[in-house]
Every structure is written in structure tokens, then in C-alpha cells.
Design an enzyme around this catalytic site. Structure first.
Site, PDB file in Angstrom:
ATOM      1  N   ASP A  43       0.830  -1.199   0.000  1.00 15.40           N
ATOM      2  CA  ASP A  43       0.000   0.000   0.000  1.00 15.40           C
ATOM      3  C   ASP A  43       0.871   1.258   0.000  1.00 15.40           C
ATOM      4  O   ASP A  43       1.684   1.470   0.892  1.00 15.40           O
ATOM      5  CB  ASP A  43      -0.895  -0.029   1.242  1.00 15.40           C
ATOM      6  CG  ASP A  43      -2.138   0.818   1.105  1.00 15.40           C
ATOM      7  OD1 ASP A  43      -2.057   1.857   0.426  1.00 15.40           O
ATOM      8  OD2 ASP A  43      -3.182   0.451   1.685  1.00 15.40           O
ATOM      9  N   THR A  84      -6.661   3.430  -2.509  1.00 16.58           N
ATOM     10  CA  THR A  84      -6.589   2.026  -2.105  1.00 16.58           C
ATOM     11  C   THR A  84      -7.709   1.179  -2.712  1.00 16.58           C
ATOM     12  O   THR A  84      -7.463   0.101  -3.250  1.00 16.58           O
ATOM     13  CB  THR A  84      -6.628   1.924  -0.574  1.00 16.58           C
ATOM     14  OG1 THR A  84      -5.496   2.612  -0.041  1.00 16.58           O
ATOM     15  CG2 THR A  84      -6.585   0.474  -0.121  1.00 16.58           C
ATOM     16  N   LYS A 167      -6.235  -3.813   6.384  1.00 12.35           N
ATOM     17  CA  LYS A 167      -7.436  -3.063   6.023  1.00 12.35           C
ATOM     18  C   LYS A 167      -8.534  -4.000   5.531  1.00 12.35           C
ATOM     19  O   LYS A 167      -8.256  -4.972   4.830  1.00 12.35           O
ATOM     20  CB  LYS A 167      -7.126  -2.058   4.921  1.00 12.35           C
ATOM     21  CG  LYS A 167      -6.163  -0.950   5.308  1.00 12.35           C
ATOM     22  CD  LYS A 167      -5.962  -0.004   4.126  1.00 12.35           C
ATOM     23  CE  LYS A 167      -5.039   1.136   4.470  1.00 12.35           C
ATOM     24  NZ  LYS A 167      -4.850   2.066   3.322  1.00 12.35           N
ATOM     25  N   ASP A 168      -9.775  -3.646   5.845  1.00 15.22           N
ATOM     26  CA  ASP A 168     -10.891  -4.461   5.355  1.00 15.22           C
ATOM     27  C   ASP A 168     -10.942  -4.468   3.835  1.00 15.22           C
ATOM     28  O   ASP A 168     -11.062  -5.518   3.201  1.00 15.22           O
ATOM     29  CB  ASP A 168     -12.227  -4.006   5.959  1.00 15.22           C
ATOM     30  CG  ASP A 168     -12.438  -2.492   5.924  1.00 15.22           C
ATOM     31  OD1 ASP A 168     -11.702  -1.796   5.175  1.00 15.22           O
ATOM     32  OD2 ASP A 168     -13.332  -1.996   6.640  1.00 15.22           O
ATOM     33  N   ASP A 311       1.334   2.434   4.067  1.00 18.51           N
ATOM     34  CA  ASP A 311       0.402   3.525   3.798  1.00 18.51           C
ATOM     35  C   ASP A 311       0.232   4.402   5.031  1.00 18.51           C
ATOM     36  O   ASP A 311       0.258   5.636   4.937  1.00 18.51           O
ATOM     37  CB  ASP A 311      -0.948   2.954   3.361  1.00 18.51           C
ATOM     38  CG  ASP A 311      -1.928   4.031   2.930  1.00 18.51           C
ATOM     39  OD1 ASP A 311      -1.666   4.689   1.907  1.00 18.51           O
ATOM     40  OD2 ASP A 311      -2.951   4.216   3.611  1.00 18.51           O
ATOM     41  N   HIS A 315       1.542   8.250   4.919  1.00 19.33           N
ATOM     42  CA  HIS A 315       0.675   9.411   5.099  1.00 19.33           C
ATOM     43  C   HIS A 315       1.193  10.318   6.211  1.00 19.33           C
ATOM     44  O   HIS A 315       1.191  11.544   6.081  1.00 19.33           O
ATOM     45  CB  HIS A 315      -0.748   8.956   5.443  1.00 19.33           C
ATOM     46  CG  HIS A 315      -1.582   8.635   4.249  1.00 19.33           C
ATOM     47  ND1 HIS A 315      -1.965   9.580   3.323  1.00 19.33           N
ATOM     48  CD2 HIS A 315      -2.127   7.463   3.828  1.00 19.33           C
ATOM     49  CE1 HIS A 315      -2.700   9.014   2.388  1.00 19.33           C
ATOM     50  NE2 HIS A 315      -2.819   7.719   2.670  1.00 19.33           N
ATOM     51  N   ASP A 358      -1.124  -0.338  -4.763  1.00 14.15           N
ATOM     52  CA  ASP A 358      -2.461   0.149  -5.097  1.00 14.15           C
ATOM     53  C   ASP A 358      -2.444   1.615  -5.519  1.00 14.15           C
ATOM     54  O   ASP A 358      -3.409   2.124  -6.070  1.00 14.15           O
ATOM     55  CB  ASP A 358      -3.420  -0.052  -3.922  1.00 14.15           C
ATOM     56  CG  ASP A 358      -2.882   0.540  -2.633  1.00 14.15           C
ATOM     57  OD1 ASP A 358      -1.720   0.991  -2.589  1.00 14.15           O
ATOM     58  OD2 ASP A 358      -3.638   0.549  -1.633  1.00 14.15           O
ATOM     59  N   HIS A 359      -1.334   2.288  -5.267  1.00 16.94           N
ATOM     60  CA  HIS A 359      -1.100   3.676  -5.672  1.00 16.94           C
ATOM     61  C   HIS A 359       0.279   4.046  -5.148  1.00 16.94           C
ATOM     62  O   HIS A 359       0.869   3.297  -4.362  1.00 16.94           O
ATOM     63  CB  HIS A 359      -2.152   4.630  -5.094  1.00 16.94           C
ATOM     64  CG  HIS A 359      -2.330   4.520  -3.609  1.00 16.94           C
ATOM     65  ND1 HIS A 359      -1.446   5.089  -2.699  1.00 16.94           N
ATOM     66  CD2 HIS A 359      -3.253   3.879  -2.849  1.00 16.94           C
ATOM     67  CE1 HIS A 359      -1.837   4.814  -1.464  1.00 16.94           C
ATOM     68  NE2 HIS A 359      -2.934   4.066  -1.523  1.00 16.94           N
TER      69      HIS A 359
END
Length: 551
Positions: A43, A84, A167-168, A311, A315, A358-359
């Protein structure tokens, strides 16, 4: 003549004895496929991180992927927004939001007059979770099948597909409509699921949760893996551009996690903001392989693993930080542990592994501005308020329902009551948004629906536009302009290369050592996996297999 007959008999015998074997070998080759596919999502991973930290990595993690596997150096997301939810969906569906319908991590829904989460699907209960904490979660907002769904259908559900993440959405979206998903619940410190997938947790998941590994990981401090003076690839530890943990005055190592748990009121969810959550996710992934006997059946299985500590740390601290570098140095060791496990238990040639993101992410814009590089913060709330005022003065109504994922949603009912031409209003909104500082461009829904853009930002915007789910006008910001008011930390979501350029590494079954700078897209992954598996492409697939380049 007797000798000639004898020779003829011998030749025919050789041909007859060889023919069945040849057919068998040809059949085996035709059906040859990996026993296990392991999809790794990191992520928020920028494509330049591996080269940036190369000298600090060991030989058995990322270096092994590069040296023994195949690397695509020019892999990009060909849509926007880069987030995401759309990232995970695009990798496994083989298409973009225009087709699979995942418009962001959340998006505004006209019919409900509210925003929904990407995995928000009413009617399901959390399984193994705290009461009410994980309800209404499932993959129902994804409009297409995934490569895992197609594998399950192709093998009459003899193949297993499992998604695991902190993460879900990082677990649910890759698992698809027919797989099983497990994610980390901050409130309990357990891996949980949804009644969409199962009624009760399998015994192996309960046994794993009973080990209480999050509490064990949080008994240590987060200190740099190497002496801090060796982190020359990153900016000084204490600076003005990194976010702070609750109760901290400076963003400096070490981070005393036990003390933060005790004095700052953090729960077990604190692990999610540290690199140790990646180790926890790998522990769970190995437990899944063993608990479900993945890779041991007559048909291939698939395990989707999403590492998302990167991630959370990214951030908060930004890509120039020692915290991000240390997280990747630790992830390198985590990857080495995974590759060693797969090699020892299956053999490299029996497992197909791919790694992507994912990015990616932007540098902290305030840091770039301090260096004289253009960038900044776009105040979207103020911008939309000024748009409301403009529309109220022009039409007697503000007309704005919502601003979601860089899209303006207009009130169609009021526009129809007033007899307003939708396309004309869209153009006025686009013209006004272009007048705002920081906005680089704007396109109307009419242009995105009726036109065909083949390159540039406009093409990426169009591939992120779904006629039913999207708004009326979409904007994109100038490079290194982000939303949010804080001068600390950073984000992603833009159509620019620092957000779209993602790593892509292949390793194991049928994958030679090598690299290619041929342009490829994130949506090409699913059809490439399907080609290795000899299974159908996902239902909405628009990507192209990359197998022919891996030579």
C-alpha cells in the site's frame, strides 16, 4: 530384407512407445500451472523505493525479486483517482473504475444522498469481531468478477482464494465475490471476517488470534533497524513536515510503543501505524497457507496479501522520512521471510508471485515548496463554498449536492424544475472551477460520456469515470497540489506520475530473470495471472497479458 523388416519393426516400436509419452507431456505442458499464486500489494509504494534503498536491503527480499524475477519498470495506473479501493479492485478485476465501479475508498451515491464506503454492503454481520464493529461489509459494490472468481468458477470451486490485510478493503476486494477475506480489527486486535464470507471463523483463525501477537509486537519500541546516521537517503529525523503521534512533540525515533499504549491511550490498533503490522499480516498469511492447505490440491489456489503499514507511515511522515525508509528496510526482511517460506515449502517453480502497489504518493507539498518546487494545498471546502455562491447568484440555487473524489455532483431534480440545460450548467461549473488556484483542469460528464480520450490526463480521468456512479464535473489539480489543510504529512489520489507509477515484480513459476521498460498498466496484471493459470479473464477485463514480454 529380414534386416530391413527388423529395422522397420524397431522404428515402429519406438514411435508407438514414444507417442503416448509425447501426448502425455504435451498435455502436461498445456495444463501446467502454478500450485499457488501469491499476490502482494504494498500500500502506497512508489516505484523508486527499491532503487532508492537498494544499498540498505539484504540479498533475500526485494533484491531477490529483482535479480531472480522479472521487473516492469514502466508500470502505471491509467486512471484517476489513485486510491486504495480502486487500486486493489483494478489489480484483481483487470480493468478500471469506469468498468468495475469502485470509484474511490468512498463515494457519493445520488440515490442515497450520502457517501458510502467501498466495501459498505448492508445486511452482513462481522464474524469474530466486536459487536457492531465490522457489520455491513462485503464486495457487492464491485461490478465485475476478479481473476480469483474466474479461477474458482473454472475449477468448479475446487480452488481456494483468500484475501488478507490489515485493512478491510485490502482483503475483501482481492478476495472477490467468491473467496474468503480476513482483516485486522483494531478494537479487538484480532483478524475477523464478514457473514458474507462465512458464519464462523475457521479453527485455524481462532488459534491464530489466541496467540495475541499484536500485544507481543507492541511490547517493543520502534527503533531504527540500522544506526540512524546511516539513513542518508532520507531527510533529518526531526523536521517540520512529518506528522506526530498523539502526545508526541517531535517526530523522532525511538517510538516507545509500550509507553504510548499506557500513557497516550492507544489500543492494539497502534500496531497499524508501525512496520510491525506487516509482520503480523505475514504471520496471518502463513497461517492461512497452512490452515487451508493452500497449494496442495489438484487445482491452483490464490492468496492475496496486502501490506498496509507502508500507507499509514507514508501518510503521516512522507516519502522523504526516515520512518518510511525504516518501514521498507523492515518490509525487505518480511519479504525475505515470505520468499524463504515459499521456496522451502513449495519450491520456487511451483509458486507464481507478483508484487505491486495500489497507488504511490506525493512528497509532502510544503517540503517541496520550501525547496522552491511548485506545489501546495488546495482547500476543497472553500472552493466548493465559492462554487455554491456562484451558482446561487446565477441560477437562484446553489445546485451542489456533494464534492466526491474530485467530482461535483449537481442537483438534477432542481435543474429539471428550473428547466436548466444540464450540459450548459456543467460547462459553467467547469469554467468556475478552472478559475480556482491550484486547479489544473476540468471536464464535464457530457464530454467524458460522449468523447473518447486516448492519452494524457483526460484519458486517465475518463477511465475513472462511470456513467452511473460519477458526478457532473471532474477536476484535477496542478502537480504536487494536494487536498487537506495540515502542513504535515502527505497523500495521493492525483493523475500525475508520482501517484500513478507503481512497482511491478514477478517471481517464480515460468518467470525468467529480466526487466522491461515497455509501458504496461496495473489492469494488465489480472489477465497475466489468468494466462499463467489457463483460466478465463475477469468479466470486465480491459487489460492485456504481459506474459510475452517476460522472456
Amino acid at each position: 530384407m529380414k534386416i530391413s523388416l527388423l529395422r522397420l519393426v524397431l522404428v515402429l516400436g519406438i514411435i508407438m512407445s514414444a507417442a503416448p509419452e509425447s501426448r502425455s507431456q504435451a498435455q502436461a505442458k498445456y495444463n501446467d500451472s502454478p500450485k499457488l499464486v501469491v499476490g502482494i500489494m504494498v500500500d502506497q509504494m512508489r516505484a523508486d523505493y527499491i532503487r532508492k534503498y537498494w544499498d540498505k536491503f539484504g540479498d533475500d527480499g526485494f533484491r531477490r525479486l529483482v535479480n531472480e524475477g522479472f521487473t516492469f519498470t514502466n508500470n502505471h495506473f491509467d486512471y484517476t483517482p489513485t486510491a486504495t479501493g480502486p487500486g486493489h479492485a483494478s489489480v484483481y478485476t483487470g480493468t478500471t473504475p469506469a468498468v468495475h465501479g469502485v470509484m474511490g475508498n468512498s463515494w457519493y451515491v445520488r440515490e442515497l444522498d450520502k457517501s458510502i464506503n467501498v466495501i459498505e454492503v448492508p445486511g452482513f454481520k462481522g464474524v469474530g469481531s466486536q459487536p457492531g464493529e465490522e457489520d455491513n461489509k462485503g464486495p457487492g459494490n464491485v461490478l465485475t468478477t476478479t481473476v480469483g472468481d474466474e479461477l474458482r468458477l473454472h475449477t468448479n470451486f475446487r480452488s481456494k482464494v483468500i484475501g488478507i490485510s490489515r485493512k478491510d478493503r485490502g482483503a475483501i476486494l482481492p478476495a472477490g465475490h467468491t473467496g474468503q477475506a480476513y482483516w485486522f480489527e483494531d478494537a479487538s486486535g484480532n483478524f475477523v471476517s464478514s457473514s458474507y464470507h462465512m458464519e464462523t471463523l475457521p479453527g485455524w483463525v481462532t488459534s491464530f488470534n489466541n496467540q495475541k501477537l499484536p500485544a507481543k509486537y507492541l511490547k517493543q519500541s520502534w527503533e531504527t533497524l540500522l544506526p540512524i546516521e546511516e539513513y542518508i537517503e532520507s531527510m533529518p529525523d526531526d523536521n517540520l513536515y512529518e506528522g506526530l503521534f498523539k502526545g508526541s512533540e517531535t517526530p523522532e525515533f525511538p517510538y516507545n510503543l509500550p509507553e504510548m499504549m499506557e500513557k497516550q491511550g492507544y489500543g492494539l490498533g497502534l500496531i497499524s501505524g508501525t512496520p510491525f503490522s506487516n509482520d503480523l499480516v505475514l504471520d496471518m498469511a502463513i497461517a492461512a497457507i497452512e490452515g487451508e492447505s493452500l497449494g496442495s490440491g489438484d487445482t491452483p489456489d490464490m492468496l492475496a496479501v496486502s501490506f498496509s503499514a507502508t500507507d499509514a507511515v507514508g501518510h503521516q511522515f512522507g516519502p522523504a522520512s526516515i520512518e518510511v525508509q525504516d518501514t521498507y528496510l523492515r518490509l525487505d526482511r518480511t519479504m525475505a521471510r515470505l520468499l524463504d517460506y515459499l521456496d522451502q515449502n513449495f519450491g520456487k517453480d511451483n509458486v507464481l508471485l507478483f508484487l505491486t502497489a495500489d497507488h504511490a504518493v506525493a512528497y509532502v507539498p510544503d517540503y517541496l515548496v520550501s525547496l522552491g518546487i511548485p506545489g501546495g494545498r488546495f482547500d476543497s471546502k472553500a472552493g466548493i463554498e465559492s462554487l455554491r455562491t456562484f451558482l446561487s447568484e446565477k441560477y437562484g440555487e446553489d445546485l451542489v449536492l456533494a464534492f466526491s473524489n474530485y467530482g461535483v455532483f449537481l442537483n438534477h431534480a432542481v435543474m429539471d424544475q428550473k428547466g436548466l440545460d444540464h450540459e450548459a450548467v456543467q460547462k459553467e461549473v467547469a469554467r468556475f472551477m478552472l478559475s480556482l488556484d491550484g486547479v489544473a483542469g476540468a471536464l464535464t460528464a457530457t464530454a467524458l460520456t460522449n468523447g473518447q480520450f486516448t492519452e494524457g490526463i483526460q484519458a486517465r480521468l475518463q477511465k475513472g469515470f462511470n456513467q452511473k456512479r460519477s458526478g457532473d464535473v471532474y477536476i484535477w489539480l496542478e502537480p504536487h497540489m494536494t487536498t487537506g489543510g495540515s502542513s504535515r504529512g502527505t497523500t495521493h489520489g492525483s493523475p500525475w506520475t508520482y501517484d500513478t507509477h507503481a512497482p511491478m515484480h514477478w517471481y517464480g513459476f515460468g518467470v525468467p530473470a529480466g526487466s522491461s521498460s515497455h509501458p504496461v498498466k496495473i489492469s494488465d496484471i489480472a489477465s497475466t495471472v489468468a494466462t499463467f493459470l489457463h483460466s478465463p479473464f475477469p468479466s470486465g477485463n480491459t487489460g492485456k497479458p504481459m506474459n510475452e514480454y517476460m522472456r
